[in-house]
Structures are given as structure tokens and as C-alpha cells.
Design an enzyme around this catalytic site. Structure first.
Site, PDB file in Angstrom:
ATOM      1  N   ASP A  38       0.804  -1.223   0.000  1.00 46.09           N
ATOM      2  CA  ASP A  38       0.000   0.000   0.000  1.00 46.09           C
ATOM      3  C   ASP A  38       0.839   1.275   0.000  1.00 46.09           C
ATOM      4  O   ASP A  38       0.380   2.324  -0.442  1.00 46.09           O
ATOM      5  CB  ASP A  38      -0.993   0.009   1.157  1.00 46.09           C
ATOM      6  CG  ASP A  38      -0.344  -0.079   2.533  1.00 46.09           C
ATOM      7  OD1 ASP A  38       0.765  -0.612   2.630  1.00 46.09           O
ATOM      8  OD2 ASP A  38      -0.973   0.383   3.507  1.00 46.09           O
ATOM      9  N   GLU A  60       9.463 -10.763  -2.140  1.00 41.02           N
ATOM     10  CA  GLU A  60      10.525  -9.760  -2.289  1.00 41.02           C
ATOM     11  C   GLU A  60      11.916 -10.385  -2.404  1.00 41.02           C
ATOM     12  O   GLU A  60      12.772  -9.867  -3.123  1.00 41.02           O
ATOM     13  CB  GLU A  60      10.494  -8.784  -1.110  1.00 41.02           C
ATOM     14  CG  GLU A  60       9.293  -7.846  -1.107  1.00 41.02           C
ATOM     15  CD  GLU A  60       8.075  -8.438  -0.431  1.00 41.02           C
ATOM     16  OE1 GLU A  60       7.039  -7.737  -0.354  1.00 41.02           O
ATOM     17  OE2 GLU A  60       8.156  -9.618   0.028  1.00 41.02           O
ATOM     18  N   HIS A 124       3.067  -2.029   9.523  1.00 47.65           N
ATOM     19  CA  HIS A 124       4.408  -2.260   8.965  1.00 47.65           C
ATOM     20  C   HIS A 124       5.504  -1.543   9.765  1.00 47.65           C
ATOM     21  O   HIS A 124       6.644  -1.456   9.296  1.00 47.65           O
ATOM     22  CB  HIS A 124       4.520  -1.834   7.494  1.00 47.65           C
ATOM     23  CG  HIS A 124       3.612  -2.577   6.559  1.00 47.65           C
ATOM     24  ND1 HIS A 124       3.011  -3.766   6.873  1.00 47.65           N
ATOM     25  CD2 HIS A 124       3.207  -2.284   5.282  1.00 47.65           C
ATOM     26  CE1 HIS A 124       2.269  -4.178   5.854  1.00 47.65           C
ATOM     27  NE2 HIS A 124       2.360  -3.295   4.882  1.00 47.65           N
ATOM     28  N   GLY A 422      26.687 -16.832  -1.992  1.00 43.56           N
ATOM     29  CA  GLY A 422      26.266 -18.228  -1.925  1.00 43.56           C
ATOM     30  C   GLY A 422      24.931 -18.465  -1.246  1.00 43.56           C
ATOM     31  O   GLY A 422      24.785 -19.405  -0.469  1.00 43.56           O
ATOM     32  N   ASP A 452      18.092 -29.849  -6.660  1.00 38.87           N
ATOM     33  CA  ASP A 452      16.705 -30.005  -6.213  1.00 38.87           C
ATOM     34  C   ASP A 452      16.452 -29.304  -4.880  1.00 38.87           C
ATOM     35  O   ASP A 452      15.402 -28.688  -4.676  1.00 38.87           O
ATOM     36  CB  ASP A 452      16.310 -31.487  -6.140  1.00 38.87           C
ATOM     37  CG  ASP A 452      17.318 -32.360  -5.397  1.00 38.87           C
ATOM     38  OD1 ASP A 452      18.274 -31.823  -4.801  1.00 38.87           O
ATOM     39  OD2 ASP A 452      17.144 -33.599  -5.419  1.00 38.87           O
ATOM     40  N   ASN A 479      19.248 -35.013  -7.021  1.00 36.01           N
ATOM     41  CA  ASN A 479      20.221 -35.889  -6.343  1.00 36.01           C
ATOM     42  C   ASN A 479      19.930 -36.009  -4.847  1.00 36.01           C
ATOM     43  O   ASN A 479      20.824 -36.188  -4.038  1.00 36.01           O
ATOM     44  CB  ASN A 479      21.655 -35.418  -6.596  1.00 36.01           C
ATOM     45  CG  ASN A 479      21.880 -33.965  -6.190  1.00 36.01           C
ATOM     46  OD1 ASN A 479      20.996 -33.336  -5.608  1.00 36.01           O
ATOM     47  ND2 ASN A 479      23.047 -33.434  -6.496  1.00 36.01           N
ATOM     48  N   GLY A 481      18.822 -33.967  -2.364  1.00 40.13           N
ATOM     49  CA  GLY A 481      19.113 -33.045  -1.273  1.00 40.13           C
ATOM     50  C   GLY A 481      20.323 -32.174  -1.478  1.00 40.13           C
ATOM     51  O   GLY A 481      20.734 -31.905  -2.610  1.00 40.13           O
ATOM     52  N   GLU A 485      26.353 -29.558   1.138  1.00 41.76           N
ATOM     53  CA  GLU A 485      26.321 -29.628   2.596  1.00 41.76           C
ATOM     54  C   GLU A 485      26.744 -31.018   3.067  1.00 41.76           C
ATOM     55  O   GLU A 485      27.428 -31.168   4.091  1.00 41.76           O
ATOM     56  CB  GLU A 485      24.910 -29.310   3.115  1.00 41.76           C
ATOM     57  CG  GLU A 485      24.276 -28.059   2.538  1.00 41.76           C
ATOM     58  CD  GLU A 485      24.927 -26.769   3.011  1.00 41.76           C
ATOM     59  OE1 GLU A 485      26.076 -26.808   3.486  1.00 41.76           O
ATOM     60  OE2 GLU A 485      24.283 -25.721   2.891  1.00 41.76           O
TER      61      GLU A 485
END
Length: 577
Positions: A38, A60, A124, A422, A452, A479, A481, A485
Site C-alpha cells: 500500500d 521480495e 508495517h 552463496g 533439487d 540428487n 538433497g 552440505e
């Protein structure tokens, strides 16, 4: 007393919002990303009046990623959010753009100046009357701030912010209060374009540095050139290309510099990233007695875990704000002018050839027997064979980001990745922005490789691509996941697993016309080979979505090396002896 400038005093009165958007049009922006709220709605009405198109993103954060991708293709971008809730959702993307030198104009629709002055308890807000708190949050991730609270200053502030955004190649923050949107300001200023030129070096300083560079360059027996991201971000590629072609010296790129150099040149030698380098590259670069390093960003992922072995004693650094020759630094002397003069004065140099990369698939990986799974060692050289001149290729942090190092590009390719910041999921939003920029500038293919797990964070932007009739080719690497990591910590940990989606079905879920889209599922090398040979697929006539299945524990060599270093770095302070 009224603070407005009276229309009768103006030669060509124009509303503040229209002035802002017309200035953005002037510097090349055509699509404006963002989410309505708004406090920005009336301002959004001015976007088509200025010859711009409203993109309209799903949230956003995605809008910020999209603006980042758009800017990397078009040179600058704009994103509009609403006060507080909207702008805070964007901040991660803006921080990434700041760290990687991407120029984004962030426009925030804020409550009226009167509401702010009186500290009204508005939605807000934090409910404490402080209307500066969110602007303060953006302070350290913006190179300039413009608060359009006074029509007397609005045009000057807008011009200055856009100039700083362009010249410093970093985000700027502009607030547009609701009661300023339609205030009249002088439109005659629009007849004079914003000065986007870089300030010139002091001639005496520049000539001195050029002489020093030439002294070491002529004395070197086997010099090389290493090009990185800031050569792209600070718009020095014209000077860099002239230097590379005229010198004939072996030239290499850092991972963040992929796409900065024409990889079809005979003196192109590949990617240098320490232990993660292409074959033969580390040996050639690290044995050189002079490395001309242009626009370096020596982050962990950009150096395969800080495995560079190049001494500063044999390095000349070219940057946007300074030069460094061995251990002597020359502040305020930027690379543009130095590169031009070095190129014009260099004369004959000593040249020792470097390696010549190609897209040949190693013999051990060439097998195409029935049911043979797709591996990274096979995929990335094959992608290099399939790519076309002027493609835009995006790779997500993870296997794709490291795998693309093994791909030799045709001429004119733009490579987009977020190696330093990253942020997982970045590439999907960036793909939307890049594909929009490609649509505006011609018939360039836009190709995305995303894992994925990463895709699940920002999948909604597939909807925005469909809504804007964009035609990317999206490869989702299935693959199971978060592979990067897993290699850092927790190979079989449940927190590195994801829910398995029917990814390609999202194309229809998000409302794509079956005649303007197509999906594929590819599980073997032969199926991938057939797809790469499909001329209709390769022509990118509409949005195409590919589920590309790969083994859970397969990863590019460079990722494994970097993840290992990252894992050790993460625990080093805990286990010091």
C-alpha cells in the site's frame, strides 16, 4: 508555509515518481521487479508512463534475486518494495548484490513525511514511532542512500543515487514517501543525461604506475593473465579484451570470472582455482614469474578453499580503486586507464604457452551402456559441447557452481553464479531476471542448472517466468538433497535430505500453456545425450523444464576439495592445540 515547488515556477513540471522511473529507463532498465504494497501502489502507476514494464514477483526475496540476475545481463536493475515488511524480505538478496558488486536500485515506498514526522502508530512499523530503523538496516549494504522527502532535492538525489549505483556497481537505497510521489519537480533536467563516466586517473600517477607495470612485464620470462569477477562488475571488459588479444599472453579465469574472457581465443588456458583448477592450469599459473591479476576476489569458494599458491611478490593487481604492484600499493589509480596505456605501450613480451582446454569427455566417462547413470565428470564437458555463442548460463551454489568450471564456453557467453555470497536458491530468481533481460535484448538462450534442494527454496519464480512469457531451459539436478552440505558435514544426516517433489509437474501447476512449455525427465547418459541432440529442445522455443537425475554422492572434484577445506575451517578454532 508550503514546502512544494509551485508548478508555475517550473519550465517542465514532472511528478517525482515519473522522473525517477524515466531516469531508470535512461540507463537501460526496462523491467522493474518487486511486490506491490500500500505504500508503493501510487508510485507503481508511473512505471508504464515511463516506458517500463512491471514484472511482479512472488515475494521480495525472489524479486531481489531476479533484479540481481537482470543487472548482470543489462548492467543495472530496479526493484520496488513497500516499507518494513517488504524491504526486509529483500535484504538478503541486496546483501548478496552488495558483496558481489551488482548494481540494483532499491526503491522503497514509505509512509508520508507527515506520518513519519508525527511518529504515527502505523502498520508495517515496530510500533515505536521510529521510521528510520529499516533504512538503518540497509545502510551497510548500499553504496548510496536517497530519501526523497523534499521536492527541492528529489531530482538531484535521484540522479546522484543512480550514478553511484552505476559507477560503484553496488546497490543504492531510495525512499519514496506516499506524499512525495506526485509532487512536481523540474523535468528539464531530463534533457541532460546522468554522467555515468568513471573519474579519470591523475595523469602523472597513472603514467608512473604504467611505467612500473611495464618494467616488470618486460622483465618477466613467463607472465600470465588471471581475470576475475571485478573486471566484469566494474565494466572493464573492453580494456581487458584488448590487453589479452594484443599481448597474446596465456590468460586464465577465476571461477567468479567465468565468462569474462572469450574462451575460444588461442591463448585461453582455463580456470585457475588452486587445487580445483582445470588440468594443467595450476602448474602453469603457479610457475609463472609474473601474474597480472585483474579484478580478483580471493574468497574461499573462488579459490577452492584458499588453495591459491601465487606469491604477492610475483603479482600485479588491477582493481577499480587502486593498483598493487608486488607489495607497493597505489590508491586512487583505477585499472581502466592503466590497462589502456599498458596495452598501447607494451611492445614485445616473453610468451610461454599455457594449456589448451577443451570439452572432450575423458575416456573413462564416455560409456553409454544401457542404464548408465549421469555423472558430473560426463555432464559438464557435454554441456560445453551443447552450448551456443551468447548463451546466458546460471549455476546454483553447489554441484552446478563447481561443475561449470569444467565447461569451456563458446564466444559471448554470460555466466551467472553467486560464488561469494552463496545464498541457496539464488539462481532460480536470478534466472527469471536474466531471462527477462535476454528477452529485452535479443534471442539469447537462458540456461539454468540448479540442485533439487536449492530449487525448493525459490520455486515460485517459475510462476513469474511463465507469467512473463520467458523461455529459459531449466535443469533441476535431482540428487536427493543438499550435496554440497553433505560433503561439508553430514553425508547421511537427515537435515541434508529434502522432500522429493514431482518437479516437472510444477510447470502445469503454475499454469503454463502446454503449447508454450515442455517438460522432460532424464535418468541416463543416453537419455541426456538424446536430449542434447534434439534440435527443437536446443532452439529454446518456449520454457522447458528438465528433471536431470544424478547419484546422491556424486560431485565435481573441485566441490569435494573446497567442502573439505570448509569443514576443517569451520572447526579449526574449536580444536586448536
Amino acid at each position: 508555509m508550503a514546502t512544494d515547488i509551485r508548478s508555475s515556477e517550473l519550465k517542465s513540471p514532472i511528478d517525482v515518481a515519473e522522473y525517477l522511473f524515466r531516469r531508470l529507463h535512461e540507463v537501460g532498465v526496462r523491467g522493474v521487479h518487486g511486490v506491490p504494497g500500500d505504500f508503493n501502489l501510487v508510485a507503481l502507476d508511473y512505471i508504464p508512463k515511463a516506458g517500463l514494464n512491471w514484472v511482479g514477483n512472488c515475494n521480495e526475496l525472489n524479486a531481489g534475486y531476479a533484479a540481481d540476475g537482470y543487472a548482470r545481463v543489462k548492467g543495472i536493475s530496479a526493484v520496488v518494495t513497500t516499507f518494513g515488511v517488504g524491504e526486509l524480505s529483500l535484504l538478503n538478496a541486496i546483501a548478496g548484490a552488495y558483496s558481489e558488486y551488482v548494481p540494483i536500485v532499491h526503491i522503497v515506498g514509505t509512509p508520508s513525511t507527515l506520518s513519519q514526522r508525527d511518529g504515527l502508530l502505523l502498520h508495517h512499523t515496530l510500533g515505536n514511532g521510529n521510521f528510520e530503523v529499516f533504512a538503518d538496516m540497509s545502510h551497510n549494504i548500499s553504496c548510496a542512500k536517497a530519501k526523497l522527502n523534499d521536492p527541492h532535492e528529489a531530482a538531484m538525489l535521484i540522479d546522484n543515487a543512480i550514478r553511484e549505483c552505476w559507477v560503484q556497481s553496488r546497490p543504492v537505497y531510495i525512499t519514496l514517501p506516499t506524499d512525495m510521489v506526485q509532487k512536481k519537480i523540474e523535468g528539464d533536467r531530463l534533457k541532460t543525461p546522468i554522467d555515468l563516466s568513471f573519474p579519470s586517473n591523475d595523469t602523472e600517477k597513472e603514467d608512473y604506475v604504467v611505467d612500473v607495470v611495464l618494467k616488470y612485464l618486460h622483465a618477466a620470462k613467463n607472465p600470465v593473465i588471471l581475470v576475475d569477477a571485478c573486471a566484469i562488475r566494474h565494466r572493464a571488459l573492453e580494456e581487458v579484451h584488448e590487453f589479452i588479444e594484443k599481448s597474446g599472453l596465456p590468460v586464465f579465469v577465476a571461477p567468479m570470472g567465468k565468462g569474462a574472457v572469450n574462451e575460444t581465443l588461442p591463448n585461453y588456458g582455463g580456470v585457475y582455482a588452486g587445487n580445483g583448477s582445470n588440468a594443467g592450469v595450476a602448474e602453469r599459473v603457479e610457475s609463472s614469474d609474473l601474474v597480472l591479476s585483474i579484478g580478483a576476489i580471493k574468497s574461499d569458494f573462488n579459490t577452492a578453499g584458499f588453495t591459491y599458491r601465487v606469491s604477492q611478490l610475483s603479482t600485479i593487481d588491477f582493481h577499480s580503486g587502486y593498483m598493487r604492484v608486488r607489495y607497493s600499493e597505489y590508491p586512487g589509480v583505477h585499472m581502466h586507464g592503466v590497462l589502456k596505456k599498458v596495452t598501447s605501450r607494451m611492445g614485445k613480451l616473453n610468451i610461454e604457452a599455457g594449456p589448451a582446454p577443451d570439452n572432450e569427455i575423458a575416456k573413462k566417462d564416455q560409456g553409454m551402456s544401457k542404464g548408465e547413470v549421469i555423472t558430473h565428470d560426463w555432464l559438464w564437458p557435454r554441456v560445453g559441447q551443447w552450448m551456443k555463442p551468447n548463451d546466458i548460463v546460471l549455476t546454483e551454489t553447489g554441484t552446478a557452481n563447481f561443475g561449470i568450471w569444467e565447461t569451456k564456453f563458446p564466444e559471448g557467453v554470460t555466466a551467472i553464479s553467486q560464488v561469494l555470497w552463496g545464498s541457496i536458491g539464488y539462481s532460480v530468481g536470478a534466472c527469471q531476471g536474466a531471462a527477462l533481460a535476454a528477452k529485452e535484448t535479443g534471442s539469447r538462450r537462458t540456461i539454468l542448472f540448479v540442485g533439487d534442494g536449492s530449487f525448493e527454496l525459490t520455486a515460485q519464480e517459475l510462476s513469474t517466468m511463465i507469467r512473463n512469457d520467458l523461455k529459459p531451459i531449466i535443469f533441476v539436478i535431482c540428487n536427493e538433497g543438499y550435496t554440497i552440505e553433505r560433503y561439508i558435514h553430514g553425508m547421511d544426516a537427515s537435515y541434508n535430505d529434502i522432500q522429493q517433489w514431482k518437479f516437472k509437474d510444477l510447470v502445469s501447476v503454475f499454469g503454463a500453456d502446454p503449447k508454450k512449455s515442455k517438460t522432460y525427465q532424464v535418468k541416463t547418459k543416453q537419455e541426456a545425450e538424446d536430449l542434447f541432440k534434439d534440435e527443437n529442445f536446443s532452439s529454446a522455443p518456449y520454457l522447458q523444464f528438465v528433471e536431470l537425475y544424478m547419484p546422491k554422492e556424486d560431485a565435481p572434484k573441485a566441490l569435494k576439495l573446497t567442502a573439505d577445506v570448509s569443514a576443517k575451517t569451520n572447526v579449526s578454532s574449536t580444536f586448536q592445540i
